[in-house]
Design a protein around this motif. Structure first.
Motif, PDB file in Angstrom:
ATOM      1  N   VAL A 177      12.089  -9.699  80.485  1.00  0.00           N
ATOM      2  CA  VAL A 177      12.071  -8.929  81.943  1.00  0.00           C
ATOM      3  C   VAL A 177      10.820  -8.960  81.941  1.00  0.00           C
ATOM      4  N   ARG A 178      11.013  -9.378  83.507  1.00  0.00           N
ATOM      5  CA  ARG A 178      10.050  -9.847  84.039  1.00  0.00           C
ATOM      6  C   ARG A 178       9.618  -8.405  85.028  1.00  0.00           C
ATOM      7  N   ALA A 179       8.509  -8.548  85.422  1.00  0.00           N
ATOM      8  CA  ALA A 179       8.432  -6.738  86.014  1.00  0.00           C
ATOM      9  C   ALA A 179       7.694  -7.511  87.063  1.00  0.00           C
ATOM     10  N   SER A 189      16.255  -9.394  83.769  1.00  0.00           N
ATOM     11  CA  SER A 189      16.632 -10.146  82.586  1.00  0.00           C
ATOM     12  C   SER A 189      16.734 -11.401  82.784  1.00  0.00           C
ATOM     13  N   LEU A 190      15.652 -11.833  81.919  1.00  0.00           N
ATOM     14  CA  LEU A 190      15.924 -12.682  81.703  1.00  0.00           C
ATOM     15  C   LEU A 190      16.102 -13.323  80.365  1.00  0.00           C
ATOM     16  N   LYS A 191      17.538 -14.750  81.417  1.00  0.00           N
ATOM     17  CA  LYS A 191      18.399 -15.488  80.103  1.00  0.00           C
ATOM     18  C   LYS A 191      17.765 -16.724  79.962  1.00  0.00           C
ATOM     19  N   PRO A 192      17.616 -17.691  79.034  1.00  0.00           N
ATOM     20  CA  PRO A 192      17.366 -18.760  78.957  1.00  0.00           C
ATOM     21  C   PRO A 192      18.725 -19.784  78.794  1.00  0.00           C
ATOM     22  N   ARG A 218      -0.148 -13.306  90.298  1.00  0.00           N
ATOM     23  CA  ARG A 218      -1.168 -12.229  90.959  1.00  0.00           C
ATOM     24  C   ARG A 218       0.442 -10.869  90.996  1.00  0.00           C
ATOM     25  N   ASN A 219       1.190 -11.420  90.964  1.00  0.00           N
ATOM     26  CA  ASN A 219       2.631 -10.145  91.286  1.00  0.00           C
ATOM     27  C   ASN A 219       3.795 -10.076  90.361  1.00  0.00           C
ATOM     28  N   SER A 220       3.718 -10.670  89.096  1.00  0.00           N
ATOM     29  CA  SER A 220       4.411 -10.666  87.955  1.00  0.00           C
ATOM     30  C   SER A 220       4.534 -10.646  86.107  1.00  0.00           C
ATOM     31  N   VAL A 221       5.132  -9.567  85.634  1.00  0.00           N
ATOM     32  CA  VAL A 221       4.132  -9.707  84.669  1.00  0.00           C
ATOM     33  C   VAL A 221       5.767  -9.992  83.468  1.00  0.00           C
ATOM     34  N   ASP A 222       5.800 -11.223  82.629  1.00  0.00           N
ATOM     35  CA  ASP A 222       7.148 -10.593  81.875  1.00  0.00           C
ATOM     36  C   ASP A 222       6.646  -9.840  80.337  1.00  0.00           C
TER      37      ASP A 222
END
Length: 86
Positions: free
Chosen positions: A30-32, A79-82, A17-21
């Motif tokens: 990128v996670r919003a 920013s998301l990085k594996p 309910r509080n984030s979107v990739d």
């Protein structure tokens, strides 16, 4: 990042309910993080983002809108990085 180019987004996934990739053409993510809990997003399993005239989606300016009319402002991006596996 403070802003991301809307034209590079090819998909998105709702994480709660509080984030979107946001998924980009080059396979980066990128996670919003949303300003508050946004239960309207998962009710219809759909949402949209409308970029401004500059073609960018920015934190502290733009919002993610649910199909039922609610909206949640984007607080920040991350920013998301594996992780590397050894």
């Amino acid at each position: 990042p403070k802003c991301v180019p809307a034209r590079h987004i090819v998909g998105a996934t709702l994480l709660g309910r509080n984030s979107v990739d946001l998924i980009f053409r080059n396979n980066s993510r990128v996670r919003a993080k949303l300003e508050k809990s946004c239960p309207a997003l998962d009710y219809y399993h759909g949402f949209y983002i409308s970029p401004n005239e500059d073609g960018m989606i920015c934190a502290d300016r733009d919002a993610i809108r649910s199909r039922m009319g609610g909206e949640c402002e984007i607080e920040r991006f991350r920013s998301l990085k594996p992780k590397r596996r050894d």
